[in-house]
Design an enzyme around this catalytic site. Structure first.
Site, PDB file in Angstrom:
ATOM      1  CD  GLN A 146      -8.360  -0.865   3.023  1.00 44.43           C
ATOM      2  OE1 GLN A 146      -7.644  -1.231   3.817  1.00 44.43           O
ATOM      3  NE2 GLN A 146      -7.929  -0.478   1.643  1.00 44.43           N
ATOM      4  CG  HIS A 152       1.219  -0.549  -0.933  1.00 42.20           C
ATOM      5  ND1 HIS A 152       1.340  -1.464   0.030  1.00 42.20           N
ATOM      6  CD2 HIS A 152       0.316  -0.070  -1.058  1.00 42.20           C
ATOM      7  CE1 HIS A 152       0.005  -1.434   0.719  1.00 42.20           C
ATOM      8  NE2 HIS A 152      -0.473  -0.486   0.193  1.00 42.20           N
ATOM      9  NE  ARG A 198      -4.037  -3.051   5.466  1.00 42.10           N
ATOM     10  CZ  ARG A 198      -3.505  -2.203   4.618  1.00 42.10           C
ATOM     11  NH1 ARG A 198      -4.530  -1.861   3.669  1.00 42.10           N
ATOM     12  NH2 ARG A 198      -2.611  -1.655   4.736  1.00 42.10           N
ATOM     13  CB  THR A 209      -4.402   9.531  10.043  1.00 47.75           C
ATOM     14  OG1 THR A 209      -5.553   8.677   9.445  1.00 47.75           O
ATOM     15  CG2 THR A 209      -3.186   9.509   9.404  1.00 47.75           C
ATOM     16  CD  GLU A 235       2.838  -4.099   0.947  1.00 44.11           C
ATOM     17  OE1 GLU A 235       3.615  -3.905   0.062  1.00 44.11           O
ATOM     18  OE2 GLU A 235       2.767  -2.843   1.933  1.00 44.11           O
ATOM     19  CD  GLU A 244       0.210   6.228   4.173  1.00 46.59           C
ATOM     20  OE1 GLU A 244      -0.132   7.480   3.660  1.00 46.59           O
ATOM     21  OE2 GLU A 244      -0.965   5.526   4.413  1.00 46.59           O
ATOM     22  CG  ASP A 273      -4.291   6.120   6.613  1.00 46.69           C
ATOM     23  OD1 ASP A 273      -4.871   6.670   7.719  1.00 46.69           O
ATOM     24  OD2 ASP A 273      -4.578   5.709   5.682  1.00 46.69           O
ATOM     25  CD  GLU A 288      -2.232   1.978   4.217  1.00 46.41           C
ATOM     26  OE1 GLU A 288      -2.482   3.239   3.948  1.00 46.41           O
ATOM     27  OE2 GLU A 288      -2.993   1.108   3.491  1.00 46.41           O
ATOM     28  CE  LYS A 340      -6.685   2.616   4.014  1.00 47.38           C
ATOM     29  NZ  LYS A 340      -5.427   2.285   4.072  1.00 47.38           N
ATOM     30  CG  ASP A 385      -3.358   7.807   2.543  1.00 54.50           C
ATOM     31  OD1 ASP A 385      -2.307   8.146   2.516  1.00 54.50           O
ATOM     32  OD2 ASP A 385      -3.644   6.666   2.855  1.00 54.50           O
TER      33      ASP A 385
END
Length: 402
Positions: A224, A117, A221, A241, A344, A185, A217, A183, A237, A110
């Site tokens: 992480q 971002h 947070r 996925t 975000e 992607e 994904d 996420e 993570k 990834d």
């Protein structure tokens, strides 16, 4: 024109022909191609056992010439009335089949390739420093993920548990993630392997990559942020996925190719695509939470192209395997409604997102359903679909260690 009646608004026309794996009432998994509202059973119509393996890997390993030959054959079969009698019996209603993980994933990488971002997260977490780390404009940053937890769209998202430590806490605690995120992607599926010790150059991208899928994904947070220093993402993570069930061939995306954003610094030769035919892609992603559109990330603004990502992955001599999956990292644009993650959209939880029913979100709650969809310009003048990837958040199975 096809003899098969195709809906006017279909994203699965003859200029798409995405590949996937399906099963019907028999339970047998085999390769199919989406055409309109139908799935064409490739094992039955071609008689080739490579399409009866229950995964795309064996076919992808045959390489670009085989991919081109099959695409040309399918186009002929679906446009020439002469072949209707052979093909039509093997068209199954798409809503009557079950879709499965399209490839047996070998390795999963990834990246962190969207400048918007990366700058957003930099401004959140390093407000007194430049938003981009010094290396970001010189190489595509990435990490190796866990291939065994890559699953097909629709797989439940069980809220992960792990260690969390808020800045004000004296010590870490264990429990379900309180900052579960997405996420949005785009992923790339490798078909042709490479030899150990032999880097793949920028111009070798289409020789090795078969096609494109959507990727979510999922990210915890809080797990992480506590674990990632100094080695990077791990348990925050690796729990899941999600990928879309359809892999759109690169051949279907020729009209979507665009130049990437201007680069701010000179690139080393193995990454320098100036003057080349670059692999930026005009893919429009939509993110929905419980059916409500909350974001429209533009993949065309991603700074590092997939060709550069692949070149960087292999520049040290790392080999490719059939079924390798590499993803772009979160796709975000300059506008607030173009951000591809809830960290975000809610600016780290400080600015809750208000939904149409009056409820708010900073991060995901149990029962929330997130769906990513995407389209791109097709070679026939309309738009093709990349399908969708959906996941529903379920409560954690554990409240703490036993």
């Amino acid at each position: 024109m096809s003899w098969l009646p195709l809906p006017d608004d279909t994203g699965f026309g003859l200029d798409n022909l995405p590949h996937g794996v399906f099963s019907d009432a028999s339970g047998r998994r085999r390769t199919g191609v989406a055409v309109g509202d139908a799935v064409l059973d490739l094992a039955a119509v071609t008689g080739d056992d490579v399409h009866a393996t229950g995964t795309l890997n064996a076919f992808l390993a045959r390489g670009p010439q085989a991919w081109r030959d099959l695409r040309e054959q399918l186009t002929t079969w679906l446009t020439d009335e002469e072949h209707r009698g052979r093909v039509e019996p093997h068209l199954l209603p798409r809503d009557g089949v079950t879709l499965h993980l399209p490839v047996e994933v070998a390795d999963y990488v990834d990246f962190y390739s969207s400048r918007h971002h990366a700058e957003n997260l930099g401004r959140m977490f390093r407000p007194d420093s430049p938003p981009l780390t010094p290396n970001w404009q010189h190489l595509p940053i990435g990490y190796h993920g866990r291939s065994g937890t890559v699953r097909v769209s629709g797989t439940p998202v069980v809220r992960p548990s792990g260690q969390r430590k808020a800045p004000t806490d004296d010590a870490p605690t264990f429990g379900p993630s309180q900052r579960l995120d997405i996420e949005a992607e785009v992923g790339f599926v490798v078909g042709t392997p490479s030899d150990l010790g032999t880097p793949v150059p920028l111009g070798g991208f289409a020789d090795h990559v078969f096609g494109v899928c959507l990727v979510n994904d999922w990210s915890a947070r809080d797990l992480q942020s506590w674990e990632y220093v100094p080695l990077g993402p791990f348990l925050g993570k690796s729990f899941l996925t999600s990928v879309s069930p359809w892999v759109v061939p690169l051949a279907a995306l020729q009209a979507a190719r665009v130049a990437p954003p201007a680069r701010d610094v000179p690139l080393l030769p193995y990454l320098d695509d100036a003057g080349a035919d670059p692999w930026g892609l005009d893919i429009a992603i939509e993110v929905r939470l419980n059916g409500e559109l909350v974001s429209c990330p533009p993949f065309g603004l991603v700074y590092w192209t997939p060709a550069q990502q692949l070149a960087h992955t292999t520049v040290n001599g790392a080999s490719l395997r059939t079924g390798d999956l590499f993803a772009s990292g979160t796709v975000s644009g300059p506008a607030k409604d173009q951000r591809g993650s809830f960290i975000e959209l809610s600016w780290g939880g400080q600015e809750p997102l208000t939904l149409s029913d009056g409820s708010t979100r900073t991060f995901l709650e149990d029962g929330d359903v997130v769906t990513l969809t995407a389209t791109a310009p097709g070679t026939g003048g309309g738009r093709i679909s990349l399908g969708e990837v959906t996941g529903r958040v379920e409560p954690s199975h554990r409240e703490g260690p036993r």
